[in-house]
Motif scaffolding. Structure first.
Motif, mmCIF file in Angstrom:
data_model
loop_
_atom_site.group_PDB
_atom_site.id
_atom_site.type_symbol
_atom_site.label_atom_id
_atom_site.label_comp_id
_atom_site.label_asym_id
_atom_site.label_seq_id
_atom_site.Cartn_x
_atom_site.Cartn_y
_atom_site.Cartn_z
ATOM 1 N N LEU A 46 0.825 -1.208 0.000
ATOM 2 C CA LEU A 46 0.000 0.000 0.000
ATOM 3 C C LEU A 46 0.858 1.257 0.000
ATOM 4 N N ASP A 47 2.035 1.193 0.620
ATOM 5 C CA ASP A 47 2.928 2.346 0.631
ATOM 6 C C ASP A 47 3.545 2.570 -0.743
ATOM 7 N N ARG A 48 3.829 1.485 -1.431
ATOM 8 C CA ARG A 48 4.447 1.599 -2.753
ATOM 9 C C ARG A 48 3.438 1.993 -3.823
ATOM 10 N N ASP A 49 2.222 1.447 -3.701
ATOM 11 C CA ASP A 49 1.182 1.724 -4.696
ATOM 12 C C ASP A 49 -0.190 1.511 -4.054
ATOM 13 N N PRO A 50 -0.851 2.569 -3.630
ATOM 14 C CA PRO A 50 -2.154 2.434 -2.977
ATOM 15 C C PRO A 50 -3.194 1.697 -3.815
ATOM 16 N N ALA A 51 -3.022 1.704 -5.132
ATOM 17 C CA ALA A 51 -3.977 1.007 -5.998
ATOM 18 C C ALA A 51 -3.781 -0.503 -5.958
ATOM 19 N N ASP A 52 -2.628 -0.943 -5.459
ATOM 20 C CA ASP A 52 -2.325 -2.377 -5.392
ATOM 21 C C ASP A 52 -2.758 -2.910 -4.017
ATOM 22 N N HIS A 53 -4.073 -2.965 -3.802
ATOM 23 C CA HIS A 53 -4.583 -3.244 -2.461
ATOM 24 C C HIS A 53 -5.283 -4.597 -2.325
ATOM 25 N N LEU A 54 -5.357 -5.368 -3.392
ATOM 26 C CA LEU A 54 -6.054 -6.647 -3.313
ATOM 27 C C LEU A 54 -5.059 -7.808 -3.266
ATOM 28 N N HIS A 55 -5.027 -8.471 -2.136
ATOM 29 C CA HIS A 55 -4.190 -9.656 -1.966
ATOM 30 C C HIS A 55 -4.987 -10.875 -2.405
ATOM 31 N N ARG A 56 -4.462 -11.623 -3.365
ATOM 32 C CA ARG A 56 -5.169 -12.786 -3.900
ATOM 33 C C ARG A 56 -5.084 -13.963 -2.931
ATOM 34 N N LEU A 57 -6.231 -14.478 -2.547
ATOM 35 C CA LEU A 57 -6.296 -15.640 -1.661
ATOM 36 C C LEU A 57 -6.454 -16.951 -2.432
ATOM 37 N N GLY A 58 -7.060 -16.882 -3.609
ATOM 38 C CA GLY A 58 -7.253 -18.086 -4.404
ATOM 39 C C GLY A 58 -8.545 -18.021 -5.192
ATOM 40 N N ARG A 59 -8.939 -19.171 -5.703
ATOM 41 C CA ARG A 59 -10.141 -19.245 -6.542
ATOM 42 C C ARG A 59 -11.129 -20.235 -5.949
ATOM 43 N N VAL A 60 -12.416 -19.919 -6.086
ATOM 44 C CA VAL A 60 -13.475 -20.831 -5.667
ATOM 45 C C VAL A 60 -14.357 -21.143 -6.874
ATOM 46 N N ALA A 61 -14.872 -22.362 -6.893
ATOM 47 C CA ALA A 61 -15.747 -22.800 -7.980
ATOM 48 C C ALA A 61 -16.988 -23.455 -7.398
ATOM 49 N N LEU A 62 -18.093 -23.304 -8.101
ATOM 50 C CA LEU A 62 -19.362 -23.872 -7.675
ATOM 51 C C LEU A 62 -19.688 -25.099 -8.514
ATOM 52 N N ARG A 63 -20.188 -26.133 -7.851
ATOM 53 C CA ARG A 63 -20.710 -27.296 -8.573
ATOM 54 C C ARG A 63 -22.072 -27.649 -7.986
ATOM 55 N N PRO A 64 -22.979 -28.168 -8.782
ATOM 56 C CA PRO A 64 -24.352 -28.417 -8.318
ATOM 57 C C PRO A 64 -24.394 -29.313 -7.079
ATOM 58 N N HIS A 65 -25.336 -28.996 -6.231
ATOM 59 C CA HIS A 65 -25.520 -29.732 -4.976
ATOM 60 C C HIS A 65 -27.015 -29.777 -4.675
ATOM 61 N N ALA A 66 -27.504 -30.929 -4.254
ATOM 62 C CA ALA A 66 -28.924 -31.068 -3.906
ATOM 63 C C ALA A 66 -29.160 -30.504 -2.508
ATOM 64 N N VAL A 67 -29.961 -29.455 -2.428
ATOM 65 C CA VAL A 67 -30.206 -28.764 -1.154
ATOM 66 C C VAL A 67 -31.015 -29.656 -0.218
ATOM 67 N N THR A 68 -30.611 -29.701 1.042
ATOM 68 C CA THR A 68 -31.316 -30.468 2.063
ATOM 69 C C THR A 68 -31.934 -29.523 3.091
ATOM 70 N N ALA A 69 -32.783 -30.068 3.930
ATOM 71 C CA ALA A 69 -33.370 -29.279 5.015
ATOM 72 C C ALA A 69 -32.282 -28.790 5.961
ATOM 73 N N ASP A 70 -31.267 -29.610 6.178
ATOM 74 C CA ASP A 70 -30.157 -29.198 7.036
ATOM 75 C C ASP A 70 -29.404 -28.009 6.435
ATOM 76 N N ASP A 71 -29.267 -28.006 5.111
ATOM 77 C CA ASP A 71 -28.609 -26.880 4.446
ATOM 78 C C ASP A 71 -29.374 -25.581 4.688
ATOM 79 N N ARG A 72 -30.684 -25.629 4.551
ATOM 80 C CA ARG A 72 -31.502 -24.431 4.758
ATOM 81 C C ARG A 72 -31.447 -23.964 6.210
ATOM 82 N N GLU A 73 -31.424 -24.935 7.132
ATOM 83 C CA GLU A 73 -31.327 -24.587 8.549
ATOM 84 C C GLU A 73 -29.967 -23.967 8.867
#
Length: 345
Positions: free
Chosen positions: A90-117
């Motif tokens: 941030l001191d070197r370049d205030p615009a360079d403020h996003l530290h990359r943590l990684g990537r997430v991906a979604l895949r289909p999942h059948a929702v259960t009552a426990d999931d909603r709870e």
């Protein structure tokens, strides 16, 4: 923003974060993938262990994201970087403020009552700084917390010994005043304090006087005139107001485990979030004593009093009071649009 992220982010933004700073940002790439960033401008680097707790916050968010996504019909897969956070960027370049943590991906999942709870519990979760009712939680809740922690190689410990609880609560109170003698920490905390309901609602973040159960003018005066804390009268009034919120603390809990690398910090955050959500489902309130962990002198006092073994890379990295309280005030959140960016990175 592409669907289904719209609904997922709307719910996931309710994750807890230090000082309610809400540093996590999602770069949505398409309707199934996103890059996760930590906004360094919203970190707490002035505090000891403030940088590691950036990764703990990431783990908290990812655990919550998993809960939210399942209720929306998706399971989450992760590819994380685990690189150290460098706030000097941030001191070197205030615009360079996003530290990359990684990537997430979604895949289909059948929702259960426990999931909603589970989603209902996630969105209902709040930090309770209200006085507690001095009753012990059911032993089954403690056993569940022990199992949750053990599943990830951590240990949940608790004490209801009155002398120990009272002493650690006293250490927590003293830590606030000790920390704020540090100019950098004082400036950092001032940045995140919200002294009125209107200010808290407008910013959608930070520590509001309302959630801290402090009159806004009293909090502002005390924080802006820290030299008066030791003065007769004014300092005593503020300390009494602060301590009044600690009435009825009967039980403390803490988590011990591996805590020396970014990967371990992230996993620690997941463990904490899972314990917190299990407590919420059982109607148990929780309030982290984060500054006792991050203040070196207070940490040492806590470790000695609680009999913690921090050898072999293990650490007592989270301390909190838990029990039963009236519902706490709502902590505001920034809109979903504030934690998402486009795909040009």
């Amino acid at each position: 923003m592409a669907s289904p992220w719209t609904g997922i982010v709307e719910d996931a933004r309710h994750y807890p974060s230090p000082h309610n700073s809400q540093p996590i940002v999602l770069g949505v790439e398409d309707d199934r993938t996103a890059t996760v960033y930590y906004d360094l401008r919203r970190g707490l680097p002035a505090e000891s262990f403030g940088i590691p707790f950036g990764h703990v916050c990431a783990g908290v968010f990812l655990a919550g994201l998993d809960v939210v996504a399942r209720a929306h019909g998706f399971a989450v897969t992760e590819t994380l970087d685990h690189a150290e956070m460098d706030f000097t960027r941030l001191d070197r370049d205030p615009a360079d403020h996003l530290h990359r943590l990684g990537r997430v991906a979604l895949r289909p999942h059948a929702v259960t009552a426990d999931d909603r709870e589970a989603l209902a519990g996630f969105t209902a979760r709040r930090t309770s700084r209200r006085p507690y009712d001095a009753t012990l939680v059911d032993e089954s809740a403690v056993s569940a917390a022990v199992d949750i922690a053990a599943a990830s190689g951590h240990r949940f410990r608790t004490t209801a010994d009155r002398a120990t609880v009272d002493e650690i609560v006293r250490v927590n109170q003293e830590t606030l005043f000790d920390d704020l003698r540090n100019d950098a920490v004082h400036e950092e905390i001032l940045h995140w304090l919200r002294f009125s309901k209107r200010q808290a609602a407008e910013t959608g973040d930070g520590l509001s006087a309302e959630t801290m159960l402090m009159p806004g003018p009293v909090l502002r005066f005390a924080m802006e005139h820290r030299g008066l804390w030791e003065a007769p009268g004014v300092g005593g009034v503020f300390k009494r107001v602060y301590l009044s919120t600690m009435r009825g603390v009967r039980q403390l809990g803490w988590l011990e485990g591996p805590f020396s690398t970014p990967a371990e910090y992230v996993e620690a955050g997941r463990v904490f979030m899972r314990v917190w959500l299990d407590f919420t489902a059982r109607g148990i309130a929780l309030h982290p004593f984060g500054t006792v962990i991050t203040n070196p002198r207070s940490h040492a006092a806590f470790v000695e009093r609680a009999g913690v073994d921090e050898s072999d890379g293990r650490m007592a990295w989270m301390l909190f009071r838990f029990g039963h309280s009236a519902p706490p005030p709502l902590a505001h959140r920034r809109p979903a649009s504030a934690m998402t960016i486009g795909t040009d990175r």
